[in-house]
Design an enzyme around this catalytic site. Sequence first.
Site, short mmCIF file in Angstrom:
data_model
loop_
_atom_site.label_atom_id
_atom_site.label_comp_id
_atom_site.label_asym_id
_atom_site.label_seq_id
_atom_site.Cartn_x
_atom_site.Cartn_y
_atom_site.Cartn_z
N PHE A 140 0.87 -1.23 -0.01
CA PHE A 140 -0.04 -0.09 0.10
C PHE A 140 0.78 1.17 0.01
O PHE A 140 1.75 1.48 0.71
CB PHE A 140 -0.82 0.12 1.11
CG PHE A 140 -1.91 1.06 1.20
CD1 PHE A 140 -2.97 1.05 0.48
CD2 PHE A 140 -1.68 2.51 1.94
CE1 PHE A 140 -3.81 2.12 0.53
CE2 PHE A 140 -2.43 3.54 1.97
CZ PHE A 140 -3.58 3.38 1.25
N ASP A 225 9.21 2.60 1.38
CA ASP A 225 8.12 3.59 2.03
C ASP A 225 7.75 3.29 3.51
O ASP A 225 7.46 2.12 3.83
CB ASP A 225 6.74 2.86 1.00
CG ASP A 225 5.45 3.65 1.77
OD1 ASP A 225 5.50 4.22 2.74
OD2 ASP A 225 4.48 3.36 0.97
N LYS A 254 2.68 9.97 8.51
CA LYS A 254 2.00 9.50 9.48
C LYS A 254 2.71 9.74 10.84
O LYS A 254 2.50 10.99 11.07
CB LYS A 254 1.81 7.76 9.41
CG LYS A 254 0.88 7.43 8.33
CD LYS A 254 0.59 6.10 8.46
CE LYS A 254 -0.82 5.75 7.57
NZ LYS A 254 -0.38 4.87 6.56
C1 LIG Z 1 -0.85 5.18 5.05
C2 LIG Z 1 -0.09 4.94 4.19
C3 LIG Z 1 0.35 5.69 2.85
C4 LIG Z 1 -0.38 6.76 2.44
O1 LIG Z 1 -0.38 8.05 3.43
P1 LIG Z 1 -1.47 9.07 3.21
O2 LIG Z 1 -1.13 9.93 4.16
O3 LIG Z 1 -2.91 8.32 3.64
O4 LIG Z 1 -1.55 9.38 1.89
C5 LIG Z 1 1.32 5.36 1.87
N1 LIG Z 1 2.30 4.12 2.35
C6 LIG Z 1 1.93 3.31 3.25
C7 LIG Z 1 2.95 2.30 3.92
C8 LIG Z 1 0.96 3.69 4.42
O5 LIG Z 1 0.90 3.00 5.64
#
Ligand SMILES: *Cc1c(COP(=O)(O)O)cnc(C)c1O
Length: 406
Positions: A140, A225, A254
């Site tokens: 994700f 990521d 986050k």
């Molecule tokens: C939450 C998340 C995202 C997206 O972040 P947003 O602030 O919602 O755009 C991208 N990568 C990972 C691994 C995430 O957990």
Amino acid sequence: MAEHIQVTRSLFDEVMVPNYAPANMIPVKGEGSRVWDQEGLEYVDFAGGIAVSSLGHCHPALVSALKSQADKLWHLSNVLTNEPALRLASKLVQHTFADKVFFANSGAEANEAAFKLARRWALDVHGEAKQEIISFSKSFHGRTFFTVTVGGQASYSDGFGPKPGAVMHAEFNNLDSVKALISDRTCAVVLEPIQGEGGIIPATQEFLQGIRELCDQHNALLVMDEVQTGVGRTGKLFAYMNYNVQPDILTSAKSLGGGFPIGAMLTTDAFAKHLKVGTHGSTYGGNPLGCAVAEAVLDTVNTPEVLDGVVAKERLFRQRLEAINETYQVFSEVRGKGMLLGAVLNERYQGRARDFLLAAADHRLMALVAGANVVRFAPSLVITEQDIHDGMDRFEQAVAQVVNAG
Ligand SMILES: *Cc1c(COP(=O)(O)O)cnc(C)c1O
């Protein structure tokens, strides 16, 4: 005078686009790892947003940073720079592999910048043939069109017309599946060190090391990521530090803002220089408010007390979950690291993670799921032992409720 609006959950269905299905209660106040709803009912927070509230709710250092910046300067645009952004970038560079930082407002935007940089670098240095991005099923990376396309869940990217091309998916923790796809046409391999939304699946040491070697062999960038795993979540400042495998580009969001929207892309000089003036940008990215809060988050998290505390809290979480499991036999394993843990449901409870989540809410515990089979916990990095025990007492009652209901 402004019109008075009676705020209830049913108002959501009246005035909001129906892409979310929020719980019935509406929280109105938070402090540390406790939250109160409109009725004054108190909840223990093992969710932290979704791994966002890294220092709990209304941490004094963050409140103070936000308030003091609010009295000074909110916004300038990127025609000008600002002090909080430069301080935050300096600290990120000082404590990581990176030499340069780009600020965005969210995880998806940080990833969007990362993917665009990888493509631009490849085009500049190697030419048009090098544009393939390899990522992983179940991954994700956010909800913009490029990031859902790179993400490994077709249900998030289908149904919006033609997708950005040259994106392929391998199987996580399966090096052979990457070897089958990677070539000199690959510009980047994108991964989460621990797949979060995909079910709290940590990369193995061999896998991450193997990916680094493959990227080096084929001149491809390794993009990590760390939107969910970063900023102390796993007990190190970033999860890559647990593996001793360095990315070329890293994204954070986050926990970085602790609840204030901010995202960041970190990289080295060699790659950063390909985002020349005008190639990419953001109106709010790097704004003084977000950067002031994130600086306070980083200052607070990046200390031995907090990082070692995460390791100790993980032990306590695991002990309590194992004890619950001895009594009720619901989990096959607990995986993840630090304050990002997934309790994986065993055969008998397949597909029922949401039932545990709803039962937890009945007992006034906020938890999360990661897919249909994993109950996820992503609490504050500074949650107290008392709050962990209180939350786990409630979780035990929730588990009993699900088990006894059959
Ligand atoms: C939450 C998340 C995202 C997206 O972040 P947003 O602030 O919602 O755009 C991208 N990568 C990972 C691994 C995430 O957990």
